[in-house]
Write a protein that holds these residues in place. Structure first.
Motif, short mmCIF file in Angstrom:
data_model
loop_
_atom_site.label_atom_id
_atom_site.label_comp_id
_atom_site.label_asym_id
_atom_site.label_seq_id
_atom_site.Cartn_x
_atom_site.Cartn_y
_atom_site.Cartn_z
N LEU A 171 0.81 -1.22 0.00
CA LEU A 171 0.00 0.00 0.00
C LEU A 171 0.84 1.26 0.00
O LEU A 171 0.48 2.27 -0.60
CB LEU A 171 -0.91 0.02 1.23
N TRP B 129 -5.41 2.91 5.58
CA TRP B 129 -6.12 1.67 5.26
C TRP B 129 -6.90 1.82 3.95
O TRP B 129 -7.01 0.87 3.18
CB TRP B 129 -7.10 1.30 6.36
N ASN C 197 -6.07 0.82 0.01
CA ASN C 197 -6.35 -0.45 -0.69
C ASN C 197 -7.38 -0.26 -1.80
O ASN C 197 -7.48 -1.07 -2.71
CB ASN C 197 -6.82 -1.53 0.31
N GLU C 198 -8.16 0.83 -1.73
CA GLU C 198 -9.15 1.10 -2.77
C GLU C 198 -8.53 1.80 -3.97
O GLU C 198 -9.18 2.00 -5.00
CB GLU C 198 -10.28 1.95 -2.20
N PHE D 67 -5.05 1.03 -4.90
CA PHE D 67 -3.88 0.27 -5.34
C PHE D 67 -4.28 -0.63 -6.50
O PHE D 67 -4.85 -1.69 -6.31
CB PHE D 67 -3.33 -0.55 -4.17
N LYS E 31 3.67 -9.89 2.91
CA LYS E 31 2.84 -9.09 3.81
C LYS E 31 3.76 -8.32 4.76
O LYS E 31 4.59 -8.93 5.42
CB LYS E 31 1.87 -9.96 4.62
N PHE F 210 -1.38 -5.79 4.86
CA PHE F 210 -1.92 -5.88 3.50
C PHE F 210 -1.20 -7.00 2.76
O PHE F 210 0.01 -6.93 2.53
CB PHE F 210 -1.75 -4.56 2.78
N PHE G 60 -8.24 -8.10 3.22
CA PHE G 60 -7.30 -6.99 3.09
C PHE G 60 -6.10 -7.46 2.28
O PHE G 60 -5.05 -7.81 2.83
CB PHE G 60 -6.89 -6.50 4.48
N SER G 61 -6.28 -7.49 0.95
CA SER G 61 -5.22 -8.00 0.09
C SER G 61 -5.32 -7.39 -1.30
O SER G 61 -6.37 -6.86 -1.69
CB SER G 61 -5.30 -9.53 -0.02
N ILE G 62 -4.24 -7.50 -2.04
CA ILE G 62 -4.19 -6.99 -3.41
C ILE G 62 -5.22 -7.68 -4.29
O ILE G 62 -5.70 -7.10 -5.27
CB ILE G 62 -2.77 -7.16 -3.99
N GLY H 31 -9.08 -5.82 -4.03
CA GLY H 31 -9.37 -4.42 -4.34
C GLY H 31 -9.58 -4.20 -5.82
O GLY H 31 -10.09 -5.07 -6.53
N HIS I 216 -3.34 -4.61 10.90
CA HIS I 216 -4.71 -4.48 10.41
C HIS I 216 -5.65 -5.49 11.06
O HIS I 216 -6.86 -5.29 11.09
CB HIS I 216 -4.76 -4.64 8.89
#
Length: 473
Positions: free
Chosen positions: A59, A93, A96-97, A99, A126, A131, A141-143, A146, A181
């Motif tokens: 992130l 946080w 992530n929206e 990336f 990680k 993330f 919560f990961s690539i 998103g 997180h």
């Protein structure tokens, strides 16, 4: 919530200086050799590689700031005092929206590493912010969850590992033991006072057991779903049994809680090695059977060490990508590599891809420049071992594993000498010294126990490497 661009730049500059300074880990004072023969064999092979790449990507690449640390509430971390801490965390946080690395190009990374002469990879699956750069089933919560979720390469770690395997790299998975997180580590019921978990484990055993299972399951995913893994590189050395906290740990200056952050390393190691026989475990700074090699950070030990180790260092000023980073000259990296190898270690060099998934052009250029030297002088680096007389002035020495060849590496600066000389490491009488880069034979003479010879004809500006048969053979 949006933060002003000027604030982001401020955080970027300030936190590089503070985070790099405060969280640097020294080499450990104790080492325990592994007993597993498969681990010993792989460790011996790893010691032949000498030069690796560690990639921090997460992130933090989106705004181009220091990795994870800006969300930690410790007094050495500086942020704009007009931004409330909880607001800052929400903003972080929320990255992530944003990336969405649509130019993700792990083949470019692997080629750049190979061109530099690197032989092994450690990829950050990680970091402390939690993330995940892989398609974990333990968290959203990961690539892979998103904006990048519809990309065929959304399971980023898989494609990174595959790209580097194709270039014959050993494969290492970096994994942060803390997870800021996770509600099982930083519980929203309480403030996040520092890097440690923020609740008393003794009073909340269920929550900590959930964190242990969460951690073990994520590591299990990496060990079982991503092909052959050679190294499990665990960061966040404050997550450890309380009994293992010693003076070395206290010297870091980090807060120490009154409870044990034990995540059951024996189970983690056993499960990981069941899936990956011979796996090298690197539980950084936690001495014992799960620290198969040690990792001094941003520094080189003062003298040779008689156990496996690597210096992990950044190419620039930060582990991850930050705009306008200042990268080390190729000569500086090569000189560090030479010193490290002569002292018995390996160099793990840190680079950070941009948010779009590509390496900065300046990084690729630096790695190419490093590769110009390693491609001609690699025999003195790869597969070598230490010598008793390993250093004299600007000269460093390694030897072949059979001891039949000594390599002398003379570091150069802007003022090239007319003569090269060194004490010790005497060639066998009647033999030549050979310049490795062009096979030029060099005549030498011994004066008062010191080797002397004229500076050879060469265009090399970084370091000259010589090979010879030692006097004792």
């Amino acid at each position: 919530m949006k933060l002003p661009g000027l604030l982001i730049a401020f955080i970027c500059c300030v936190n590089i200086a503070f985070a790099q300074r405060n969280d640097i880990l020294k080499e450990s004072t104790k080492y325990e050799w592994p007993k597993d023969e498969a681990v010993k064999k792989k460790l011996e092979y790893w010691q032949d590689q000498k030069f690796g790449m560690i990639i921090h990507w997460g992130l933090y690449a989106v705004p181009g700031i220091i990795e994870s640390w800006s969300i930690c509430s410790e007094d050495w971390i500086d942020r704009d005092s007009t931004i409330k801490y909880n607001d800052y965390k929400k903003w972080y946080w929320g990255l992530n929206e944003k990336f969405n690395p649509t130019k993700f190009n792990p083949e470019q990374w692997a080629k750049a590493g190979k061109d530099a002469g690197m032989k092994y990879l450690v990829f950050t699956t990680k970091h402390h912010d939690g993330f995940a750069m892989f398609d974990t089933k333990q968290s959203d919560f990961s690539i892979a969850k998103g904006p990048f979720a519809n990309n065929p390469k959304k399971d980023v770690a898989k494609y990174v590992f595959d790209a580097f395997r194709k270039q014959n790299f050993m494969i290492g998975a970096y994994f942060s033991k803390p997870d800021w997180h996770s509600q099982y580590y930083w519980w929203d019921k309480y403030a996040t006072a520092d890097r440690n978990n923020n609740y008393d484990i003794r009073k909340n055993p269920w929550r900590w057991n959930m964190f242990k299972s969460y951690t073990q399951n994520q590591i299990g995913e990496l060990m079982n779903n991503y092909g052959s893994i050679d190294i499990l590189w665990l960061d966040g050395g404050w997550v450890r049994p309380l009994a293992s906290v010693n003076e070395e740990v206290l010297s870091w200056g980090a807060p120490i809680p009154a409870w044990s952050q034990d995540i059951d390393m024996p189970k983690i190691a056993a499960d990981a090695r069941k899936a990956q026989p011979g796996l090298i475990m690197v539980d950084r700074t936690v001495h014992g059977q799960f620290e198969n090699y040690q990792t001094p950070e941003q520094k080189i030990p003062e003298k040779q060490l008689d156990y496996p180790w690597e210096s992990c260092m950044t190419l620039g000023g930060a582990w991850g990508f930050v705009p306008n980073d200042q990268y080390k000259p190729a000569a500086e990296v090569v000189h560090k590599l030479v010193e490290i190898v002569a002292k018995g270690g390996s160099l793990l060099l840190g680079v950070g891809p941009k948010a779009d998934g590509t390496l900065p052009d300046d990084v690729i250029k630096k790695l190419e420049e490093i590769g110009h030297w390693t491609s001609k002088n690699g025999a003195a680096i790869y597969g070598t071992r230490i010598t008793k007389n390993y250093h004299d002035g600007q000269n460093w020495f390694t030897q072949s594993k059979d001891g039949k060849t000594i390599y002398g590496i003379s570091l150069l600066d802007r003022n090239l000498p007319k003569e090269i000389s060194w004490q010790g490491s005497i060639p066998k009488k009647g033999t030549f010294i050979t310049l490795l880069s062009n096979k030029q034979k060099v005549k030498w003479k011994l004066i008062n126990g010191k080797v002397h010879f004229d500076f050879p004809k060469t265009e090399e500006k970084i370091a000259l490497t010589f090979s010879f048969t030692p006097e004792t053979n």
